[in-house]
Design a protein around this motif. Sequence first.
Motif: not given
Length: 101
Positions: A61-64, A86-92, A29-35
Amino acid sequence: MTGNTHRTRGIIALGALATVLAGCGAATPEDARAASMAKCERQFGRMAGGDAAKGEALCGCMVDRLAEEGMEITDVLGGDREKVMGITRSCAQANNIPIAG
């Protein structure tokens, strides 16, 4: 270069990356998140206007949030584009990063 050229090159690069990663076996999971973070920083990090800390916060924020929805950054290229944006706008907004749209 035109926007279409950049987009085409990005799609080709993502396909090549997927092919390379497919031969690497199961990722942690850590590798997948880093990628995912690396993909995000390449695609969306520039929205932070050169502020690396804000870019990292935006992408975290976006990845999570995308992972919670069973998606990832590359879903912006498919049928879930509006949901990703929508998630991008919210995280921004949560990270005080102005974006258009």
